[in-house]
Design a protein around this motif. Structure first.
Motif, PDB file in Angstrom:
ATOM      1  N   VAL A 204       0.849  -1.198   0.000  1.00  0.00           N
ATOM      2  CA  VAL A 204       0.000   0.000   0.000  1.00  0.00           C
ATOM      3  C   VAL A 204       0.880   1.241   0.000  1.00  0.00           C
ATOM      4  N   GLN A 205       1.911   1.210   0.859  1.00  0.00           N
ATOM      5  CA  GLN A 205       2.842   2.343   0.967  1.00  0.00           C
ATOM      6  C   GLN A 205       3.458   2.653  -0.396  1.00  0.00           C
ATOM      7  N   ALA A 206       3.922   1.593  -1.085  1.00  0.00           N
ATOM      8  CA  ALA A 206       4.577   1.789  -2.377  1.00  0.00           C
ATOM      9  C   ALA A 206       3.624   2.463  -3.357  1.00  0.00           C
TER      10      ALA A 206
ATOM     11  N   TRP B 246       6.746  -0.972  -7.329  1.00  0.00           N
ATOM     12  CA  TRP B 246       7.531  -1.547  -6.229  1.00  0.00           C
ATOM     13  C   TRP B 246       9.005  -1.175  -6.354  1.00  0.00           C
ATOM     14  N   GLU B 247       9.530  -1.250  -7.584  1.00  0.00           N
ATOM     15  CA  GLU B 247      10.939  -0.905  -7.758  1.00  0.00           C
ATOM     16  C   GLU B 247      11.171   0.576  -7.455  1.00  0.00           C
ATOM     17  N   GLU B 248      10.230   1.417  -7.889  1.00  0.00           N
ATOM     18  CA  GLU B 248      10.401   2.854  -7.640  1.00  0.00           C
ATOM     19  C   GLU B 248      10.354   3.177  -6.153  1.00  0.00           C
ATOM     20  N   SER B 249       9.610   2.390  -5.382  1.00  0.00           N
ATOM     21  CA  SER B 249       9.457   2.720  -3.957  1.00  0.00           C
ATOM     22  C   SER B 249      10.747   2.461  -3.188  1.00  0.00           C
ATOM     23  N   GLY B 250      11.624   1.610  -3.757  1.00  0.00           N
ATOM     24  CA  GLY B 250      12.926   1.408  -3.132  1.00  0.00           C
ATOM     25  C   GLY B 250      12.884   0.667  -1.808  1.00  0.00           C
ATOM     26  N   GLN B 251      11.752   0.012  -1.494  1.00  0.00           N
ATOM     27  CA  GLN B 251      11.711  -0.750  -0.246  1.00  0.00           C
ATOM     28  C   GLN B 251      12.419  -2.086  -0.442  1.00  0.00           C
ATOM     29  N   GLU B 252      12.812  -2.689   0.674  1.00  0.00           N
ATOM     30  CA  GLU B 252      13.516  -3.953   0.605  1.00  0.00           C
ATOM     31  C   GLU B 252      12.575  -5.087   0.195  1.00  0.00           C
TER      32      GLU B 252
ATOM     33  N   LEU C 136       8.523  -8.069  -4.971  1.00  0.00           N
ATOM     34  CA  LEU C 136       7.076  -7.948  -5.081  1.00  0.00           C
ATOM     35  C   LEU C 136       6.472  -9.328  -4.805  1.00  0.00           C
ATOM     36  N   THR C 137       5.585  -9.412  -3.809  1.00  0.00           N
ATOM     37  CA  THR C 137       4.921 -10.680  -3.494  1.00  0.00           C
ATOM     38  C   THR C 137       3.426 -10.526  -3.723  1.00  0.00           C
ATOM     39  N   ASN C 138       2.706 -11.661  -3.638  1.00  0.00           N
ATOM     40  CA  ASN C 138       1.251 -11.591  -3.794  1.00  0.00           C
ATOM     41  C   ASN C 138       0.617 -10.721  -2.710  1.00  0.00           C
ATOM     42  N   TYR C 139       1.214 -10.714  -1.509  1.00  0.00           N
ATOM     43  CA  TYR C 139       0.656  -9.877  -0.440  1.00  0.00           C
ATOM     44  C   TYR C 139       0.832  -8.406  -0.752  1.00  0.00           C
ATOM     45  N   ARG C 140       1.994  -8.058  -1.327  1.00  0.00           N
ATOM     46  CA  ARG C 140       2.214  -6.659  -1.699  1.00  0.00           C
ATOM     47  C   ARG C 140       1.289  -6.275  -2.859  1.00  0.00           C
TER      48      ARG C 140
END
Lengths: 445, 385
Positions: free
Chosen positions: A74-76, A326-332, A335-339
């Motif tokens: 959600v954050q991403a 997801w890549e742009e958000s830079g989080q560790e 990408l998973t099904n939950y994300r």
């Protein structure tokens, strides 16, 4: 230039772009507000340039694996929307807190979100017992309680809970779709049910029984928390069930697979959507078996259901969008099904905020979902069932078979409703995301 | 001066021998020592002194609730139910020397009783419902207590642990009445007219459900602590201490060990029952996941960290239980951690703080402060000769 002043310039620039686009009659950055009005602090949690959304998730404890990834998705997506001008020029502030899947904590953190953080709305609160502790409070305070992350039917209750909305297909319609598929494709199978001992198992079983009453030979229930499922699995084996329907959470998918392996029991397995994420089940299998089973290969050939795109279909335009976000958000992490689930909810949330208008109140947001929600095109395979009388989420799903790390679709999208509504093929086209990756809904008023 | 010197030096001497059970429950012993001496403006008569403290605390609570925002008021409700249960547990563990890992389950009895009674068409008055919750939990406590009186140390811990694990499962078994996994929702009882009027005159604001529940919780807390404090200073309290410290001596003095252990368990369970009732109101739901072993362990943490045997210590422990994880999480987030990391880190730091307190203040926060005070007083009076 200091960091904060850079950020300020960025904000001003983004706001300028958004207002320019809005003045041009709405562009792809979500400026569908008509353009003549100015942004106001129209309700609690909304200022001229921010809008605050809150949620509760199990970030620690037994329910954390998998589920704790949802808010990062959600954050991403919200970061992505914010970087592209936000919603009506407002940046989304996303605050989520840990409840460790304990209702006492849930009520405590939701009190904090509503009374101290003063959020505009709650979104995607996760879990049936946990969220059940806060719906009365949220409704009495008039806080929109959108897109609860649970397939319970409790959230579709317009009379008692006018601000609460479900999101995912409820367990009963999932049970119906599974039941009909099995009745048509395995008419001679002896069916066993493996159920979680709460409304998840009950609703799922009730749906399946509409089509399978004569085929069911055994019905076994487990209590969440008790990790020994040998009695249940051996009872299914003894009853001669050669097709087992599981309405269970991922850890019990892993446990039932390992137990069946030990017992030499090899039926056709059919797990409901909740319990079938191959990546999570695979890691749980490895952990529970202390390395003896190293991946999800046990799940090969298992049947399940899907209602939003999954990461094993990298060509799906939604997954491509999510991958980019997801890549742009830079989080560790990957990408998973939950994300992907989190991003799909965030996408729906942005649609709702846009539809609520430029200066929405909490009531406007609820009204927007009721009036426009059924027509929103998004990642979901089937449309929502939202209306002034219904607050139920997606109306359907498809049946698929897990193959390696991927899956193959076995049916078209099937839509239905609670009770004895017919199951029909969905005749709509699969939606593709807009070029910008951000929805553009017209305000309802 | 002599009446001051005797209890002070004996308590200090007890600590100096580092006799574990004595120093661990220093908070309980010291407070009774304080009651017999010390320069204090409070009346000598125990009942009068406690009444005065009760009135002062009530005034203080109203000021606190009216001068803070609703968010803080909501948190006070959580402190209250933890503190009520911890108060009962500290009596059992600190004063009577029995350990219980099952108080979370006893809270469930009180909570479910309240939820079921409030759900009726015409619910009984709240006071009656609370009394029913207390009575039923005390009854369960008596049954458990009879078994517990025969057990010691780890065996008692094991038996009560079984209670904590098993009892919430009943809610799943009797799904029709007790709501199963998703629990029973608890509706907020109606605010009486006089409450609305009083709040309006006090602070001018119009009260909400949150505030009403905060006041109920605080009232329950004060009444419970008043009753428990009197009990602890009475002959009953002294007998419990005797049972805890010297079984043989107590028995020679004609004390029936088993009967007194059961009484302690019943009183403690009654407090847990009320705590469960308040929890049901504050959380607005009773579900099995709310009454897991974690709840029982949290209560034990609160009384150990605050100081075994001291009601004030139980209150301090409960405040820490509610506010410390939150402060740590906020601190973590201000250091640019994401919410999941901050939540995980807060548990680690919480554990470290626990270990540090146990290492450097084995009598708990309140107990250690009292010991230090008593020591310095003893030193001063010794110096004066």
């Amino acid at each position: 230039m200091t960091r904060s002043s850079r950020r300020l310039v960025g904000l001003v620039a983004a706001a300028t772009v958004a207002s320019t686009l809005a003045a041009c009659g709405g562009g792809d950055s979500g400026g569908g507000g008509g353009g003549s009005e100015e942004n106001e602090a129209s309700d609690v949690g909304i200022t001229e340039d921010t809008i605050r959304i809150g949620a509760h998730y199990p970030l620690t404890g037994v329910a954390a694996p998998g589920y704790s990834e949802i808010p990062t998705g959600v954050q991403a997506y919200f970061d992505y929307v914010n970087a592209n001008g936000g919603v009506n020029g407002r940046q989304i502030e996303w605050i989520y807190r840990d409840d460790a899947y304990n209702p006492t904590n849930t009520s405590q953190v939701v009190n904090q979100l509503v009374l101290e953080d003063e959020v505009f709305a709650i979104m995607g609160g996760l879990g049936t017992p946990t969220h059940n502790a806060v719906t009365d409070f949220l409704n009495s305070e008039g806080v929109p309680d959108l897109f609860v992350a649970s397939g319970s039917r409790l959230w579709d209750d317009v009379e008692e809970k006018p601000t609460t909305f479900g999101w995912q297909p409820d367990y009963e319609i999932e049970g119906k779709i599974i039941g009909q598929y099995v009745a048509e494709n395995f008419p001679d199978a002896k069916v066993g049910l493996f159920l979680q001992g709460d409304d998840f198992g009950e609703d799922g079983a009730a749906g399946a029984k509409q089509y399978l009453e004569d085929q069911i030979v055994a019905e076994e229930t487990y209590v969440p928390g008790n990790t020994d499922v040998r009695p249940q699995i051996s009872a299914l084996q003894a009853a001669g069930a050669d097709l087992v329907l599981g309405f269970n959470v991922p850890s019990y998918t892993a446990l039932s697979q390992l137990t069946a392996l030990q017992l030499g029991y090899d039926p056709q397995w059919f797990y409901s959507n909740v319990g079938s994420d191959p990546a999570l089940v695979g890691s749980l299998l490895a952990r529970f078996s202390e390395g003896a089973v190293s991946d999800a290969s046990l799940l090969d050939g298992v049947l399940t259901t899907e209602y939003i795109p999954t990461v094993d279909t990298p060509d799906n335009p939604w997954i491509q969008l999510y991958q980019r976000v997801w890549e742009e958000s830079g989080q560790e992490g990957e990408l998973t099904n939950y994300r992907a689930y989190g991003m799909s909810q965030a996408y729906t949330m942005v649609q709702a905020l846009q539809a609520a208008g430029q200066n929405p109140t909490r009531d406007d947001l609820v009204a927007a979902v009721e009036q426009a929600g059924a027509d929103w095109e998004g990642p979901g395979f089937a449309p929502f069932r939202y209306s002034e009388d219904r607050h139920a989420g997606y109306s359907g799903m498809l049946v698929s078979r897990i193959a390696g790390q991927g899956s193959e679709e076995l049916t078209p999208v099937l839509v239905t409703d609670n009770g004895d509504a017919e199951i029909e093929e969905y005749d709509g086209e699969a939606a593709t995301p807009p070029e910008s990756g951000i929805p553009d809904e017209e305000p309802v008023n | 001066m002599s009446d001051l010197q005797t209890p002070a030096s004996s308590a200090a001497a007890g600590a100096a021998t580092s006799d574990a059970p004595v120093s661990a429950t220093a908070a309980a012993n010291a407070s009774s020592a304080q009651a017999t001496g010390g320069r204090t403006l409070l009346p000598r008569n125990t009942l009068l002194r406690h009444l005065l403290v009760l009135v002062l605390c009530a005034v203080g609570a109203v000021v606190l609730l009216e001068s803070t925002d609703l968010g803080f008021n909501a948190q006070i409700g959580y402190v209250a139910f933890y503190a009520i249960a911890a108060g009962g547990l500290t009596l059992l563990t600190g004063l009577n020397g029995q350990i219980s890992l099952g108080h979370g389950a006893l809270m469930a009895v009180g909570g479910y009783t309240t939820a079921l009674l409030l759900d009726a068409e015409e619910p009984l008055p709240l006071v009656v419902i609370f009394l029913a919750a207390v009575a039923l939990t005390a009854l369960v406590g008596a049954v458990v207590g009879v078994a517990a009186a025969r057990l010691h140390g780890p065996y008692l811990a094991g038996a009560t642990l079984a209670l904590a694990v098993g009892l919430p499962g009943l809610a799943l078994y009797f799904k029709e009445t007790l709501g199963g996994e998703q629990g029973l929702t608890v509706s907020t009882p109606d605010r009486p007219e006089w409450f609305t009027e009083t709040i309006r005159t006090l602070s001018g604001g119009s009260p909400s459900g949150v505030k009403w529940i905060a006041y109920i919780s605080v009232a329950c807390l004060l009444v419970t602590y008043f009753l428990l404090a009197n009990l602890m200073r009475s002959r009953v309290g002294r007998t419990w201490r005797a049972v805890r410290d010297q079984e043989v001596a107590a028995e020679l003095a004609g004390i029936d060990l088993g009967a007194w252990r059961v009484t302690a368990f019943v009183v403690s369970a009654a407090a847990a029952g009320l705590a469960g009732a308040v929890l049901a109101l504050v959380v607005r739901l009773t579900a099995p996941t709310a009454f897991t072993i974690v709840l029982s362990l949290s209560l034990l943490t609160a009384i150990v960290i605050g100081g075994l045997g001291s009601l004030f210590g139980a209150l301090v422990g409960s405040v820490l239980l509610v506010f410390l994880p939150r402060l740590l999480r906020d601190a973590g987030e201000s250091l640019d951690m994401d919410a999941a990391q901050a939540a995980e880190i807060s548990y680690v730091v919480y554990g470290v703080i626990l270990v540090v307190v146990m290492l450097f203040a084995p009598a708990g926060l309140v107990g250690s402060v009292r010991l230090a005070l008593l020591r310095s007083r003893a030193r001063r009076s010794a110096a004066r000769g």
